[in-house]
Design a protein around this motif. Structure first.
Motif, PDB file in Angstrom:
ATOM      1  N   THR A 118     100.348  27.190  50.329  1.00  0.00           N
ATOM      2  CA  THR A 118     101.274  27.334  49.218  1.00  0.00           C
ATOM      3  C   THR A 118     101.717  28.783  49.108  1.00  0.00           C
ATOM      4  OG1 THR A 118     100.131  25.562  48.037  1.00  0.00           O
ATOM      5  CG2 THR A 118     101.513  27.018  46.711  1.00  0.00           C
ATOM      6  N   PRO A 119     102.999  29.038  48.860  1.00  0.00           N
ATOM      7  CA  PRO A 119     103.420  30.429  48.623  1.00  0.00           C
ATOM      8  C   PRO A 119     102.578  31.047  47.513  1.00  0.00           C
ATOM      9  CG  PRO A 119     105.325  28.973  48.771  1.00  0.00           C
ATOM     10  CD  PRO A 119     104.109  28.086  48.728  1.00  0.00           C
ATOM     11  N   TRP A 120     102.019  32.231  47.776  1.00  0.00           N
ATOM     12  CA  TRP A 120     101.039  32.807  46.852  1.00  0.00           C
ATOM     13  C   TRP A 120     101.334  34.294  46.698  1.00  0.00           C
ATOM     14  CZ3 TRP A 120      95.058  32.749  48.087  1.00  0.00           C
ATOM     15  CH2 TRP A 120      94.354  33.293  47.015  1.00  0.00           C
ATOM     16  N   ASN A 121     101.715  34.682  45.487  1.00  0.00           N
ATOM     17  CA  ASN A 121     102.062  36.072  45.180  1.00  0.00           C
ATOM     18  C   ASN A 121     103.084  36.628  46.178  1.00  0.00           C
ATOM     19  OD1 ASN A 121     100.219  35.824  43.130  1.00  0.00           O
ATOM     20  ND2 ASN A 121      98.862  37.474  43.801  1.00  0.00           N
ATOM     21  N   THR A 122     104.036  35.792  46.529  1.00  0.00           N
ATOM     22  CA  THR A 122     105.053  36.267  47.468  1.00  0.00           C
ATOM     23  C   THR A 122     105.915  37.357  46.853  1.00  0.00           C
ATOM     24  OG1 THR A 122     106.586  34.501  46.822  1.00  0.00           O
ATOM     25  CG2 THR A 122     105.143  34.067  48.693  1.00  0.00           C
ATOM     26  N   ALA A 123     106.053  37.335  45.538  1.00  0.00           N
ATOM     27  CA  ALA A 123     106.855  38.365  44.869  1.00  0.00           C
ATOM     28  C   ALA A 123     106.259  39.752  45.067  1.00  0.00           C
ATOM     29  CB  ALA A 123     106.983  38.052  43.380  1.00  0.00           C
ATOM     30  N   THR A 124     104.949  39.827  45.325  1.00  0.00           N
ATOM     31  CA  THR A 124     104.282  41.117  45.521  1.00  0.00           C
ATOM     32  C   THR A 124     103.765  41.267  46.950  1.00  0.00           C
ATOM     33  OG1 THR A 124     102.208  40.167  44.691  1.00  0.00           O
ATOM     34  CG2 THR A 124     103.622  41.278  43.090  1.00  0.00           C
ATOM     35  N   GLY A 125     104.324  40.502  47.875  1.00  0.00           N
ATOM     36  CA  GLY A 125     103.902  40.599  49.262  1.00  0.00           C
ATOM     37  C   GLY A 125     102.484  40.148  49.503  1.00  0.00           C
ATOM     38  N   GLY A 126     101.985  39.247  48.645  1.00  0.00           N
ATOM     39  CA  GLY A 126     100.623  38.756  48.792  1.00  0.00           C
ATOM     40  C   GLY A 126      99.572  39.607  48.115  1.00  0.00           C
ATOM     41  N   GLU A 127      99.972  40.749  47.588  1.00  0.00           N
ATOM     42  CA  GLU A 127      99.028  41.616  46.886  1.00  0.00           C
ATOM     43  C   GLU A 127      98.930  41.220  45.418  1.00  0.00           C
ATOM     44  OE1 GLU A 127      97.148  43.745  48.523  1.00  0.00           O
ATOM     45  OE2 GLU A 127      98.145  43.112  50.358  1.00  0.00           O
ATOM     46  N   ALA A 128      98.160  41.962  44.657  1.00  0.00           N
ATOM     47  CA  ALA A 128      97.931  41.632  43.253  1.00  0.00           C
ATOM     48  C   ALA A 128      99.219  41.710  42.447  1.00  0.00           C
ATOM     49  CB  ALA A 128      96.890  42.576  42.658  1.00  0.00           C
ATOM     50  N   VAL A 129      99.338  40.808  41.487  1.00  0.00           N
ATOM     51  CA  VAL A 129     100.383  40.892  40.466  1.00  0.00           C
ATOM     52  C   VAL A 129      99.832  41.835  39.405  1.00  0.00           C
ATOM     53  CG1 VAL A 129     101.746  39.612  38.782  1.00  0.00           C
ATOM     54  CG2 VAL A 129     101.141  38.546  40.972  1.00  0.00           C
ATOM     55  N   VAL A 130     100.310  43.092  39.395  1.00  0.00           N
ATOM     56  CA  VAL A 130      99.668  44.125  38.592  1.00  0.00           C
ATOM     57  C   VAL A 130     100.689  45.183  38.183  1.00  0.00           C
ATOM     58  CG1 VAL A 130      98.997  45.522  40.600  1.00  0.00           C
ATOM     59  CG2 VAL A 130      97.625  45.644  38.503  1.00  0.00           C
ATOM     60  N   VAL A 131     100.453  45.788  37.023  1.00  0.00           N
ATOM     61  CA  VAL A 131     101.306  46.857  36.503  1.00  0.00           C
ATOM     62  C   VAL A 131     100.855  48.188  37.109  1.00  0.00           C
ATOM     63  CG1 VAL A 131     101.939  48.134  34.410  1.00  0.00           C
ATOM     64  CG2 VAL A 131     101.771  45.633  34.352  1.00  0.00           C
ATOM     65  N   PRO A 132     101.758  49.014  37.626  1.00  0.00           N
ATOM     66  CA  PRO A 132     101.367  50.304  38.194  1.00  0.00           C
ATOM     67  C   PRO A 132     100.667  51.183  37.168  1.00  0.00           C
ATOM     68  CG  PRO A 132     103.651  49.803  38.745  1.00  0.00           C
ATOM     69  CD  PRO A 132     103.214  48.786  37.730  1.00  0.00           C
ATOM     70  N   THR A 133      99.683  51.938  37.651  1.00  0.00           N
ATOM     71  CA  THR A 133      98.932  52.815  36.755  1.00  0.00           C
ATOM     72  C   THR A 133      99.788  53.961  36.245  1.00  0.00           C
ATOM     73  OG1 THR A 133      96.890  52.270  37.938  1.00  0.00           O
ATOM     74  CG2 THR A 133      96.876  54.262  36.578  1.00  0.00           C
ATOM     75  N   ASP A 134     100.634  54.508  37.096  1.00  0.00           N
ATOM     76  CA  ASP A 134     101.480  55.639  36.735  1.00  0.00           C
ATOM     77  C   ASP A 134     102.564  55.178  35.763  1.00  0.00           C
ATOM     78  OD1 ASP A 134     103.064  57.865  36.521  1.00  0.00           O
ATOM     79  OD2 ASP A 134     103.354  58.147  38.672  1.00  0.00           O
ATOM     80  N   GLU A 135     102.504  55.659  34.516  1.00  0.00           N
ATOM     81  CA  GLU A 135     103.459  55.223  33.505  1.00  0.00           C
ATOM     82  C   GLU A 135     104.864  55.747  33.777  1.00  0.00           C
ATOM     83  OE1 GLU A 135     102.157  55.741  29.500  1.00  0.00           O
ATOM     84  OE2 GLU A 135     100.143  54.951  29.897  1.00  0.00           O
ATOM     85  N   ALA A 136     105.008  56.674  34.704  1.00  0.00           N
ATOM     86  CA  ALA A 136     106.338  57.135  35.073  1.00  0.00           C
ATOM     87  C   ALA A 136     107.045  56.120  35.972  1.00  0.00           C
ATOM     88  CB  ALA A 136     106.257  58.483  35.784  1.00  0.00           C
ATOM     89  N   GLU A 137     106.273  55.228  36.587  1.00  0.00           N
ATOM     90  CA  GLU A 137     106.867  54.195  37.429  1.00  0.00           C
ATOM     91  C   GLU A 137     107.436  53.082  36.550  1.00  0.00           C
ATOM     92  OE1 GLU A 137     104.763  52.700  40.834  1.00  0.00           O
ATOM     93  OE2 GLU A 137     103.338  54.361  40.729  1.00  0.00           O
TER      94      GLU A 137
END
Length: 377
Positions: A118-137
């Protein structure tokens, strides 16, 4: 417009979301409720034509049973015509180190996704669905046909907390034989006459949720790219994480949403005064049947007074805006207390429920409006 159906998922979440992109009807499923709530999802599929069972996205916000349970049945024996272009789920492939995720139902979902390809986290290239730590991003944005999703939770700190606390989780699983512990009781106990409840004092009584599982919850804001209507899907996310992300979206003010799914079924620890100040919202969806637990797999949750929604969280919602509306997907004692017309008039809010004799609620969300969806033809 966005249609949000809060299926009768007992103490959990199961949200069937639809929208138009100008050419066709699109769909997204967020969580599946408990294993015992799977019949509600099956019944919803039975009402859906076989040729319209394709989904843009299926989201498992986090690994608690009241969110992941029903998805196991869906993916183990998919109904005819079911397909999805992506599944969002932060499993052991995304946590570091990668061999620490051992919760049985999370392991089952991981195996199902891998085995079925099944397509799994394809939006993130298979990596974690996560908010970047750097708040400038900038916050991660995923574009679906007609719908823009802006990720608000989890952060890497939330995922690390789940990883670092894993030994305790495994010990808990051994003690509870695969079941989660009972939700802590509402400190005020079962519903009491409205005149006895110190609403304004309760609204100020806040302490944050520190559960690692909830801190790993996927939360996002969905915006219709046509009319601009917005829905905030919070899962069980920590309020402090949501506030930080919302400040990144609206550094000089409040972020407007037309409907907010209240985090963690109205827990006292996930709706903070600061979160309400970060949002411009007066429509709140509360998904719970009270969440009272009993022994046994088939009766893991018992509708009743339970601990959700918390009086403290409801006091903040009621007093945090002028004439807010509370939308409930279950009629049980812990939600029906807000049906009291005198209480609504005195505190200045409205409460909406499924038609009597039914459970689950379907809403149409437009810019500045939320209404009951018309019954299916």
């Amino acid at each position: 417009m966005i249609t949000v159906e809060a299926l009768p998922a007992r103490a959990g979440d199961c949200l069937w979301v639809e929208w138009d992109d100008g050419t066709r009807r699109r769909r997204m499923l967020i969580d599946g409720g408990t294993v015992g709530a799977a019949p509600a999802l099956a019944e919803r599929f039975a009402r859906q034509p076989v040729g319209r069972r394709d989904f843009e996205l299926v989201v498992c916000t986090h690994l608690d049973d009241d969110h992941i349970g029903g998805l196991l049945g869906l993916l183990t024996s998919p109904p005819e015509g079911f397909s999805t272009r992506d599944v969002w789920f932060n499993g052991h492939h995304q946590l570091l180190p990668r061999d620490l995720l051992g919760l049985p139902k999370a392991e089952k979902l991981t195996a199902l996704l891998a085995r079925a390809e099944t397509p799994w986290n394809t939006a993130t290239g298979g990596e974690a669905v996560v908010v970047p730590t750097d708040e400038a991003e900038p916050l991660p944005v995923t574009e679906l046909p007609g719908l823009r999703l802006t990720l608000l939770s989890p952060t890497w700190d939330g995922l690390r907390a789940l990883r670092d606390d894993w030994d305790a989780w495994k010990a808990e699983q051994r003690r509870k034989a695969g079941e989660e512990p009972a939700a802590p009781p509402d400190l005020l106990g079962p519903p009491r006459p409205a005149v006895e409840i110190p609403w304004r004092r309760l609204a100020l009584d806040y302490s944050p949720d520190r559960a690692p599982r909830n801190g790993s919850s996927i939360a996002f804001c969905a915006e219709h790219t046509g009319d601009g209507s917005r829905v905030l899907f919070t899962g069980d996310a920590h309020a402090e994480v949501l506030v930080t992300s919302l400040r990144r979206l609206a550094p000089d003010g409040r972020h407007r949403v037309d409907l907010c799914k209240v985090a963690h079924h109205g827990s006292a620890h996930n709706t903070s005064p600061e979160l309400l100040r970060a949002l411009d919202c007066d429509q709140w969806l509360i998904t719970t049947d009270g969440g009272h637990r009993v022994r046994g797999e088939e009766a893991k949750y018992r509708p009743g007074e339970g601990s959700h929604p918390s009086l403290r969280a409801m006091a903040r919602l009621i007093l945090g805006a002028r004439w807010p509306t509370l939308w409930f997907n279950h009629r049980v004692p812990s939600t029906e207390r807000y049906e009291d017309g005198f209480l609504q008039h005195r505190l200045g809010f409205r409460a909406q429920y499924p038609p009597r004799g039914t459970q689950g609620i379907s809403l149409v969300v437009g810019p500045g409006t939320v209404t009951h969806a018309p019954p299916p033809r």
